[in-house]
Design a protein around this motif. Structure first.
Motif, PDB file in Angstrom:
ATOM      1  N   HIS B  35       0.985  -1.057   0.112  1.00 49.76           N
ATOM      2  CA  HIS B  35       0.105   0.102   0.181  1.00 49.76           C
ATOM      3  C   HIS B  35       0.962   1.347   0.136  1.00 49.76           C
ATOM      4  O   HIS B  35       1.933   1.143   0.485  1.00 49.76           O
ATOM      5  CB  HIS B  35      -0.830   0.087   1.287  1.00 49.76           C
ATOM      6  CG  HIS B  35      -1.802  -0.773   1.515  1.00 49.76           C
ATOM      7  ND1 HIS B  35      -3.106  -1.027   1.147  1.00 49.76           N
ATOM      8  CD2 HIS B  35      -1.421  -2.012   2.181  1.00 49.76           C
ATOM      9  CE1 HIS B  35      -3.659  -2.235   1.413  1.00 49.76           C
ATOM     10  NE2 HIS B  35      -2.626  -2.958   2.022  1.00 49.76           N
ATOM     11  N   VAL B  37       0.117   5.079   1.550  1.00 49.94           N
ATOM     12  CA  VAL B  37      -0.837   5.969   2.427  1.00 49.94           C
ATOM     13  C   VAL B  37      -0.150   7.151   2.607  1.00 49.94           C
ATOM     14  O   VAL B  37       1.149   7.309   2.900  1.00 49.94           O
ATOM     15  CB  VAL B  37      -1.001   5.195   3.722  1.00 49.94           C
ATOM     16  CG1 VAL B  37      -1.734   6.136   4.784  1.00 49.94           C
ATOM     17  CG2 VAL B  37      -1.561   3.957   3.649  1.00 49.94           C
ATOM     18  N   TYR B  95       3.715   7.184   2.887  1.00 47.38           N
ATOM     19  CA  TYR B  95       4.210   6.006   3.674  1.00 47.38           C
ATOM     20  C   TYR B  95       4.113   4.910   2.589  1.00 47.38           C
ATOM     21  O   TYR B  95       2.946   4.545   2.046  1.00 47.38           O
ATOM     22  CB  TYR B  95       3.352   5.580   4.732  1.00 47.38           C
ATOM     23  CG  TYR B  95       3.581   6.728   5.965  1.00 47.38           C
ATOM     24  CD1 TYR B  95       2.532   7.558   6.213  1.00 47.38           C
ATOM     25  CD2 TYR B  95       4.871   6.699   6.794  1.00 47.38           C
ATOM     26  CE1 TYR B  95       2.845   8.390   7.367  1.00 47.38           C
ATOM     27  CE2 TYR B  95       4.905   7.356   7.886  1.00 47.38           C
ATOM     28  CZ  TYR B  95       3.859   8.315   7.979  1.00 47.38           C
ATOM     29  OH  TYR B  95       4.159   9.040   9.368  1.00 47.38           O
ATOM     30  N   ASP B  99       0.784  -5.118   3.579  1.00 47.67           N
ATOM     31  CA  ASP B  99      -0.438  -5.696   4.321  1.00 47.67           C
ATOM     32  C   ASP B  99      -0.202  -6.886   5.099  1.00 47.67           C
ATOM     33  O   ASP B  99       0.523  -7.345   5.030  1.00 47.67           O
ATOM     34  CB  ASP B  99      -1.198  -6.090   2.928  1.00 47.67           C
ATOM     35  CG  ASP B  99      -2.637  -6.511   3.363  1.00 47.67           C
ATOM     36  OD1 ASP B  99      -3.065  -7.406   3.763  1.00 47.67           O
ATOM     37  OD2 ASP B  99      -3.518  -5.373   3.169  1.00 47.67           O
ATOM     38  N   ILE B 110      -3.008  -2.990   7.240  1.00 45.16           N
ATOM     39  CA  ILE B 110      -1.491  -2.642   7.169  1.00 45.16           C
ATOM     40  C   ILE B 110      -1.019  -3.031   8.441  1.00 45.16           C
ATOM     41  O   ILE B 110      -1.512  -2.758   9.592  1.00 45.16           O
ATOM     42  CB  ILE B 110      -1.338  -1.166   6.976  1.00 45.16           C
ATOM     43  CG1 ILE B 110      -1.739  -0.701   5.470  1.00 45.16           C
ATOM     44  CG2 ILE B 110       0.189  -0.961   7.252  1.00 45.16           C
ATOM     45  CD1 ILE B 110      -1.936   0.750   5.394  1.00 45.16           C
ATOM     46  N   ASP B 111       0.122  -3.861   8.554  1.00 41.28           N
ATOM     47  CA  ASP B 111       0.928  -4.237   9.540  1.00 41.28           C
ATOM     48  C   ASP B 111       2.243  -3.456  10.012  1.00 41.28           C
ATOM     49  O   ASP B 111       2.854  -3.513  10.916  1.00 41.28           O
ATOM     50  CB  ASP B 111       0.978  -5.869   9.891  1.00 41.28           C
ATOM     51  CG  ASP B 111       1.767  -6.503   8.843  1.00 41.28           C
ATOM     52  OD1 ASP B 111       1.674  -7.682   9.080  1.00 41.28           O
ATOM     53  OD2 ASP B 111       2.203  -5.954   7.834  1.00 41.28           O
ATOM     54  N   TRP B 113       4.928  -0.195   8.550  1.00 44.42           N
ATOM     55  CA  TRP B 113       4.942   1.212   7.880  1.00 44.42           C
ATOM     56  C   TRP B 113       6.382   1.400   7.603  1.00 44.42           C
ATOM     57  O   TRP B 113       6.932   1.279   8.366  1.00 44.42           O
ATOM     58  CB  TRP B 113       4.369   2.059   8.468  1.00 44.42           C
ATOM     59  CG  TRP B 113       2.732   1.845   8.901  1.00 44.42           C
ATOM     60  CD1 TRP B 113       2.240   0.774   9.707  1.00 44.42           C
ATOM     61  CD2 TRP B 113       1.525   2.756   8.447  1.00 44.42           C
ATOM     62  NE1 TRP B 113       1.054   1.043   9.672  1.00 44.42           N
ATOM     63  CE2 TRP B 113       0.395   2.232   8.926  1.00 44.42           C
ATOM     64  CE3 TRP B 113       1.483   3.731   7.596  1.00 44.42           C
ATOM     65  CZ2 TRP B 113      -0.778   2.436   8.641  1.00 44.42           C
ATOM     66  CZ3 TRP B 113       0.179   4.266   7.359  1.00 44.42           C
ATOM     67  CH2 TRP B 113      -0.866   3.621   8.005  1.00 44.42           C
ATOM     68  N   GLY B 114       6.733   2.120   6.531  1.00 53.75           N
ATOM     69  CA  GLY B 114       7.805   2.693   6.386  1.00 53.75           C
ATOM     70  C   GLY B 114       7.896   4.257   7.396  1.00 53.75           C
ATOM     71  O   GLY B 114       6.641   4.247   7.926  1.00 53.75           O
ATOM     72  N   GLN B 115       9.281   4.980   7.061  1.00 52.34           N
ATOM     73  CA  GLN B 115       9.114   6.396   7.980  1.00 52.34           C
ATOM     74  C   GLN B 115       8.512   7.439   7.143  1.00 52.34           C
ATOM     75  O   GLN B 115       8.248   8.452   7.446  1.00 52.34           O
ATOM     76  CB  GLN B 115      10.437   6.555   8.281  1.00 52.34           C
ATOM     77  CG  GLN B 115      10.956   5.696   9.451  1.00 52.34           C
ATOM     78  CD  GLN B 115       9.978   5.530  10.714  1.00 52.34           C
ATOM     79  OE1 GLN B 115       9.477   6.712  11.307  1.00 52.34           O
ATOM     80  NE2 GLN B 115       9.453   4.464  11.261  1.00 52.34           N
TER      81      GLN B 115
END
Lengths: 108, 123
Positions: B35, B37, B95, B99, B110-111, B113-115
């Motif tokens: 994803h 976001v 971001y 998934d 989402i489990d 995330w990047g920064q």
């Protein structure tokens, strides 16, 4: 698209207080709901999945409940490190994965 | 350890184009839907787009449909977002996110995330 209405938008509570946040879906989403914590300047973190399941490593003072259209997120005893914005997200209705508007939690 | 590292965010003029990249590691990249976001300054989270594990299915938020294109290169463990016809309201931290569900199980939210990488659209 499904709309997610989260309330309150902000709250202030004392250390040790029980904190409750609600999220309402515009249509039935079963239990297809996650809760995230976002601390200032950081990426979100998954806390609760499938409405009520605690992600591995997340403290047990966090919990979630609900199904259908009405969901609740609870911090049983607020700690200083819990200062953050919390978001719900539905994943029942593709293609859009809708987030709630967020609840900013502050210490009184 | 799952790692997602975004790059490509810059200042761009309205009407311009930009390509964001995300380098993934720590998991079997081609097993998962991915994803994008975004989060405008001081605002909440807005889901932008997703792509299935094999790139065969893509979905977009109405706000970016027809302007943004998501893609992936599983041989390079990389995710991309091509952004065209940029508007000031596209200004945000973008971001890259993984998934929860492995491919055949569908989409589970989402489990990881990047920064994030910051895109600023301004003249």
């Amino acid at each position: 698209d499904i709309q997610m209405t989260q309330s309150p938008s902000s709250l202030s509570a004392s250390v040790g207080d029980r904190v409750t946040i609600t999220c309402q879906a515009s249509q039935d989403i079963s239990n297809y709901l996650n809760w995230y914590q976002q601390k200032p300047g950081k990426a979100p973190k998954l806390l609760i999945y499938d409405a009520s399941n605690l992600e591995t490593g997340v403290p047990s003072r966090f919990s979630g409940s609900g199904s259908g259209t009405d969901f609740t997120f609870t911090i049983s005893s607020l700690q200083p490190e819990d200062i953050a914005t919390y978001y719900c997200q539905q994943y029942d209705n593709l293609p859009a994965l809708t987030f709630g508007g967020g609840t900013k939690v502050e210490i009184k | 350890e799952v790692q997602l590292v975004e790059s490509g965010g810059v200042v761009v003029q309205p009407g311009g184009s930009l390509r964001l990249s995300c380098a993934a590691s720590g998991f079997t990249f081609d097993d998962y839907t991915m994803h994008w976001v975004r989060q405008a300054p001081g605002k909440g989270l807005e889901w932008v787009s997703l792509i299935s594990w094999d790139g065969g299915s893509t979905y977009y938020a109405d706000s970016v449909k027809g302007r943004f294109t998501i893609s992936r290169d599983n041989s390079k463990n990389s995710l991309y977002l091509q952004m065209n016809s940029l508007r000031t309201e596209d200004t945000a931290l973008y971001y890259c996110a993984k998934d929860r569900f492995i491919a055949a199980a569908g989409v589970g939210g989402i489990d990881y995330w990047g920064q994030g990488t910051l895109v600023t659209v301004s003249s």
